[in-house]
Design a protein around this motif. Structure first.
Motif, PDB file in Angstrom:
ATOM      1  N   CYS A  60       0.948  -1.225  -0.070  1.00  0.00           N
ATOM      2  CA  CYS A  60      -0.080  -0.013  -0.024  1.00  0.00           C
ATOM      3  C   CYS A  60       0.882   1.211   0.002  1.00  0.00           C
ATOM      4  CB  CYS A  60      -0.712  -0.160   1.322  1.00  0.00           C
ATOM      5  SG  CYS A  60      -2.171   1.016   1.209  1.00  0.00           S
ATOM      6  N   SER A  64       2.645   6.433  -4.451  1.00  0.00           N
ATOM      7  CA  SER A  64       2.541   5.671  -5.660  1.00  0.00           C
ATOM      8  C   SER A  64       4.044   5.089  -5.946  1.00  0.00           C
ATOM      9  CB  SER A  64       2.056   6.316  -7.110  1.00  0.00           C
ATOM     10  OG  SER A  64       0.681   6.523  -6.892  1.00  0.00           O
ATOM     11  N   GLU A  77      -5.300  -5.492  -0.321  1.00  0.00           N
ATOM     12  CA  GLU A  77      -5.787  -4.543  -0.975  1.00  0.00           C
ATOM     13  C   GLU A  77      -7.198  -3.930  -0.566  1.00  0.00           C
ATOM     14  OE1 GLU A  77      -6.858  -3.223  -5.598  1.00  0.00           O
ATOM     15  OE2 GLU A  77      -6.561  -5.539  -5.074  1.00  0.00           O
ATOM     16  N   ASP A  85      -5.581   8.331   0.922  1.00  0.00           N
ATOM     17  CA  ASP A  85      -5.649   8.060  -0.320  1.00  0.00           C
ATOM     18  C   ASP A  85      -4.380   7.361  -0.838  1.00  0.00           C
ATOM     19  OD1 ASP A  85      -6.119   8.950  -3.098  1.00  0.00           O
ATOM     20  OD2 ASP A  85      -5.193  10.785  -2.864  1.00  0.00           O
ATOM     21  N   VAL A  87      -2.745   3.869  -2.568  1.00  0.00           N
ATOM     22  CA  VAL A  87      -3.037   2.850  -3.922  1.00  0.00           C
ATOM     23  C   VAL A  87      -2.508   1.607  -3.586  1.00  0.00           C
ATOM     24  CG1 VAL A  87      -3.302   4.561  -5.622  1.00  0.00           C
ATOM     25  CG2 VAL A  87      -0.966   3.773  -4.857  1.00  0.00           C
ATOM     26  N   TRP A  88      -2.812   0.463  -4.114  1.00  0.00           N
ATOM     27  CA  TRP A  88      -2.355  -1.004  -4.080  1.00  0.00           C
ATOM     28  C   TRP A  88      -1.193  -0.992  -5.223  1.00  0.00           C
ATOM     29  CZ3 TRP A  88      -1.663  -3.976  -0.174  1.00  0.00           C
ATOM     30  CH2 TRP A  88      -1.604  -5.706  -0.588  1.00  0.00           C
TER      31      TRP A  88
END
Length: 123
Positions: A60, A64, A77, A85, A87-88
């Motif tokens: 996680c 990014s 996930e 906020d 992302v996986w």
């Protein structure tokens, strides 16, 4: 009255795929990922989709680029989706610029779906 095993799935009487599969059929394969009936990507990929890799290569990330310092967020996930906020992503998949890093309009250096806007990367 209705009775589980009578060959008729009586939803009015509360029969369903979980409580009376002999009359109502299996929940898996009905097109709905029914977590209340214990369906997961492991137990019913037909309805819930394939599970992400579990070999530790996913994590996680809030930028990014780098994995969060949270075992709970990095566990799967679903947990990651509850970590702000984030992302996986595949661990170590980006050697470029993470979210909000200075990029001076260098479009090719941004991680994931980030884009260089002005002088910093953003979603």
């Amino acid at each position: 009255g209705s009775c589980c095993g009578d060959g008729y799935c009586d939803d009015v009487a509360g029969e369903n795929c979980n409580d009376c599969s002999e009359d109502c059929g299996s929940c898996c394969g009905d097109g709905s990922c029914d977590s209340e009936y214990g369906e997961t990507c492991s137990s019913c990929a037909t309805d819930c989709g394939a599970c992400p890799p579990t070999d530790g290569d996913m994590c996680c990330s809030s930028n990014s680029k780098d994995c969060l310092d949270s075992d709970w967020c990095n566990e799967n996930e679903a947990n990651c989706a509850s970590c702000g906020d984030a992302v996986w992503m595949e661990e170590g998949s980006c050697n470029g610029l993470g979210k909000w890093e200075a990029c001076t309009n260098d479009q090719g250096s941004c991680c994931g779906s980030l884009a260089c806007q002005g002088d910093s990367t953003s979603p």
